[in-house]
Design a protein around this motif. Sequence first.
Motif, PDB file in Angstrom:
ATOM      1  N   PHE A 145       0.922  -1.211   0.104  1.00 49.58           N
ATOM      2  CA  PHE A 145       0.067   0.133   0.138  1.00 49.58           C
ATOM      3  C   PHE A 145       0.969   1.176  -0.105  1.00 49.58           C
ATOM      4  CE2 PHE A 145      -3.552  -3.139   1.583  1.00 49.58           C
ATOM      5  CZ  PHE A 145      -4.354  -2.550   0.812  1.00 49.58           C
ATOM      6  N   SER A 146       0.641   2.160  -0.977  1.00 46.23           N
ATOM      7  CA  SER A 146       1.400   3.441  -0.854  1.00 46.23           C
ATOM      8  C   SER A 146       0.967   4.452   0.144  1.00 46.23           C
ATOM      9  CB  SER A 146       1.379   4.010  -2.339  1.00 46.23           C
ATOM     10  OG  SER A 146      -0.109   4.497  -2.391  1.00 46.23           O
ATOM     11  N   TYR A 147       1.824   5.352   0.334  1.00 43.75           N
ATOM     12  CA  TYR A 147       1.448   6.324   1.287  1.00 43.75           C
ATOM     13  C   TYR A 147       0.430   7.161   0.747  1.00 43.75           C
ATOM     14  CZ  TYR A 147       5.525   5.539   4.225  1.00 43.75           C
ATOM     15  OH  TYR A 147       6.431   4.680   5.232  1.00 43.75           O
ATOM     16  N   GLU A 148       0.277   7.274  -0.524  1.00 40.36           N
ATOM     17  CA  GLU A 148      -0.924   8.127  -1.194  1.00 40.36           C
ATOM     18  C   GLU A 148      -2.240   7.425  -0.772  1.00 40.36           C
ATOM     19  OE1 GLU A 148       1.754   7.509  -2.727  1.00 40.36           O
ATOM     20  OE2 GLU A 148       2.700   9.127  -3.763  1.00 40.36           O
ATOM     21  N   THR A 149      -2.166   6.225  -0.826  1.00 37.13           N
ATOM     22  CA  THR A 149      -3.479   5.418  -0.396  1.00 37.13           C
ATOM     23  C   THR A 149      -3.824   5.485   1.038  1.00 37.13           C
ATOM     24  OG1 THR A 149      -2.894   3.821  -2.243  1.00 37.13           O
ATOM     25  CG2 THR A 149      -4.614   2.965  -0.538  1.00 37.13           C
ATOM     26  N   ILE A 150      -2.802   5.360   1.728  1.00 34.60           N
ATOM     27  CA  ILE A 150      -3.050   5.462   3.311  1.00 34.60           C
ATOM     28  C   ILE A 150      -3.482   7.012   3.654  1.00 34.60           C
ATOM     29  CG2 ILE A 150      -1.948   5.197   5.535  1.00 34.60           C
ATOM     30  CD1 ILE A 150       0.148   3.470   4.362  1.00 34.60           C
ATOM     31  N   SER A 151      -2.723   7.853   2.858  1.00 32.09           N
ATOM     32  CA  SER A 151      -3.311   9.107   3.097  1.00 32.09           C
ATOM     33  C   SER A 151      -5.044   9.494   2.864  1.00 32.09           C
ATOM     34  CB  SER A 151      -2.629  10.301   2.156  1.00 32.09           C
ATOM     35  OG  SER A 151      -3.048  11.563   2.324  1.00 32.09           O
ATOM     36  N   VAL A 152      -5.129   8.709   1.608  1.00 31.23           N
ATOM     37  CA  VAL A 152      -6.719   8.875   1.501  1.00 31.23           C
ATOM     38  C   VAL A 152      -7.581   8.085   2.323  1.00 31.23           C
ATOM     39  CG1 VAL A 152      -8.453   7.873  -0.239  1.00 31.23           C
ATOM     40  CG2 VAL A 152      -6.268   8.880  -1.345  1.00 31.23           C
ATOM     41  N   HIS A 153      -7.048   7.027   3.040  1.00 30.36           N
ATOM     42  CA  HIS A 153      -7.871   6.256   4.095  1.00 30.36           C
ATOM     43  C   HIS A 153      -8.095   7.196   5.249  1.00 30.36           C
ATOM     44  CE1 HIS A 153      -6.911   1.940   2.735  1.00 30.36           C
ATOM     45  NE2 HIS A 153      -7.234   2.707   1.972  1.00 30.36           N
ATOM     46  N   LEU A 154      -6.733   8.029   5.588  1.00 26.32           N
ATOM     47  CA  LEU A 154      -6.958   8.986   6.717  1.00 26.32           C
ATOM     48  C   LEU A 154      -7.964   9.959   6.539  1.00 26.32           C
ATOM     49  CD1 LEU A 154      -3.094   8.966   7.773  1.00 26.32           C
ATOM     50  CD2 LEU A 154      -4.893   7.551   8.812  1.00 26.32           C
ATOM     51  N   GLN A 155      -7.796  10.447   5.394  1.00 26.39           N
ATOM     52  CA  GLN A 155      -8.829  11.302   5.134  1.00 26.39           C
ATOM     53  C   GLN A 155     -10.270  11.018   5.119  1.00 26.39           C
ATOM     54  OE1 GLN A 155      -8.853  12.812   0.572  1.00 26.39           O
ATOM     55  NE2 GLN A 155      -8.947  14.826   1.427  1.00 26.39           N
ATOM     56  N   ILE A 156     -10.474   9.844   4.871  1.00 26.64           N
ATOM     57  CA  ILE A 156     -11.836   9.328   4.649  1.00 26.64           C
ATOM     58  C   ILE A 156     -12.453   9.138   6.048  1.00 26.64           C
ATOM     59  CG2 ILE A 156     -13.439   7.297   4.017  1.00 26.64           C
ATOM     60  CD1 ILE A 156     -11.730   7.300   1.464  1.00 26.64           C
ATOM     61  N   MET A 157     -11.639   8.749   6.922  1.00 22.33           N
ATOM     62  CA  MET A 157     -11.777   8.656   8.333  1.00 22.33           C
ATOM     63  C   MET A 157     -12.171   9.824   8.920  1.00 22.33           C
ATOM     64  SD  MET A 157      -8.785   5.983   9.759  1.00 22.33           S
ATOM     65  CE  MET A 157      -8.066   4.990   8.694  1.00 22.33           C
ATOM     66  N   ALA A 158     -11.466  10.757   8.630  1.00 26.49           N
ATOM     67  CA  ALA A 158     -11.779  12.330   9.009  1.00 26.49           C
ATOM     68  C   ALA A 158     -13.130  12.731   8.797  1.00 26.49           C
ATOM     69  CB  ALA A 158     -10.606  13.191   8.811  1.00 26.49           C
ATOM     70  N   ILE A 159     -13.328  12.478   7.327  1.00 19.83           N
ATOM     71  CA  ILE A 159     -14.862  12.987   6.950  1.00 19.83           C
ATOM     72  C   ILE A 159     -15.875  12.181   7.466  1.00 19.83           C
ATOM     73  CG2 ILE A 159     -16.054  13.011   4.684  1.00 19.83           C
ATOM     74  CD1 ILE A 159     -13.296  13.346   3.234  1.00 19.83           C
ATOM     75  N   ALA A 160     -15.620  10.874   7.671  1.00 18.67           N
ATOM     76  CA  ALA A 160     -16.920  10.048   8.141  1.00 18.67           C
ATOM     77  C   ALA A 160     -17.029  10.453   9.604  1.00 18.67           C
ATOM     78  CB  ALA A 160     -16.208   8.694   8.259  1.00 18.67           C
ATOM     79  N   CYS A 161     -16.099  10.937  10.473  1.00 17.94           N
ATOM     80  CA  CYS A 161     -16.180  11.372  11.572  1.00 17.94           C
ATOM     81  C   CYS A 161     -16.859  12.724  11.865  1.00 17.94           C
ATOM     82  CB  CYS A 161     -14.835  11.277  12.795  1.00 17.94           C
ATOM     83  SG  CYS A 161     -14.296   9.859  12.779  1.00 17.94           S
ATOM     84  N   LYS A 162     -16.533  13.424  11.047  1.00 22.20           N
ATOM     85  CA  LYS A 162     -17.295  14.828  10.697  1.00 22.20           C
ATOM     86  C   LYS A 162     -18.693  14.642  10.493  1.00 22.20           C
ATOM     87  CE  LYS A 162     -16.580  19.471   8.523  1.00 22.20           C
ATOM     88  NZ  LYS A 162     -15.862  20.220   7.403  1.00 22.20           N
TER      89      LYS A 162
END
Length: 368
Positions: A146-163
């Motif tokens: 898994f690339s850091y770009e993909t992991i970055s997308v994962h973290l972004q989606i988690m933050a969006i879901a919590c918001k």
Amino acid sequence: MATIIERTRKNKPSTWQTTVRIKGQLPVTRTFANRDDADKFAQRIEPELRKLALAEAKKKARLKPKQAGVESLLDERLDEILQKYSVSGDSTERQRKNLPTIIKFVRLVRTAGSVGCNSLRQITSSWNKKYVERMRREKTRRKTIFSYETISVHLQIMAIACKWRAECLDIPAPELNFSRRHFPKHWENKRSRRLSADEQKRLEATISSHQAPSKDQWLLLMRLALETGARLQELVLADWAEFALPRKLWTIPAAKTKCNKERAVPLSSLALDYMRELQSDALDGNTRVFHRLGQPLSVSAGFHKFVKKTGLIDFRFHDLRHEAISRMVLYKRRLSVFEIMAIVGHSDLSMLVRYANLRGDELAERMD
């Protein structure tokens, strides 16, 4: 209530000091030359302070349930929030495709002492680090890390879901540790891969030799990608209702774009020719333009097989977008930079600069 005190002065007339005290407010004190002015000030300021105190009390009363709501949200499990977001009408198709993988690894990564999946309260910097490390040890479907770009997308989606969850509960979004601080320096993989004219011919020859009814649509998919700069998902999921061929226009709905914004793509003469070929292969009752191809993930995997069979090194379908944008900048001279940005869906110039990877020999040809 107001207190008025006479202040006597030697060889001078007395003054009158008014102090107004209301619970929950700072006392207000003023001094006057006569008693009448002191009384008038007390009568005027006391109702104002009471009004302020009442407004603040109401505000605190409103905040108490919200503060309790934030505490309750922090006790919710992250995987359950992500699951709810995935089936909500607010998540995008791109997010829904990523969410099963995110949920899988969220359930595997735990902080010390946690039982089951972590609650939002347990999403600390340490958890964030463990998630990144775990993802870097895992393999994708293509057996790559898994690339850091993909992991970055994962973290972004988690933050969006919590918001999103906080908005559903009508409470302030909590501050959480979904950050890239544990990524190494220069982690961004800024691709500069271009497709040469020779590579394009070889790749088209490979696709043309493919013995399947979908052969022509594979070829037209690649050529349209090079002519429009559209993303894989936008092309593969394209619907005939999105095209106004007499007006030379393709309007991509917001739900199918990465930025969740509708985008108008003008069609060149070549692109119109490709669309007419696709039109001759259209099926009654099937609104998909590329009805012979599968969903984006399977199309991406299929294209990778063609690339591998051709013998191209380190080339992906998304690199066609880089190539298309580079060609627009070089050869579509009647288009301004901002017009190209509008066509390909870039919101800032730095993104266009990243995609337009111009070769030195191409620039040299344009000098004279």
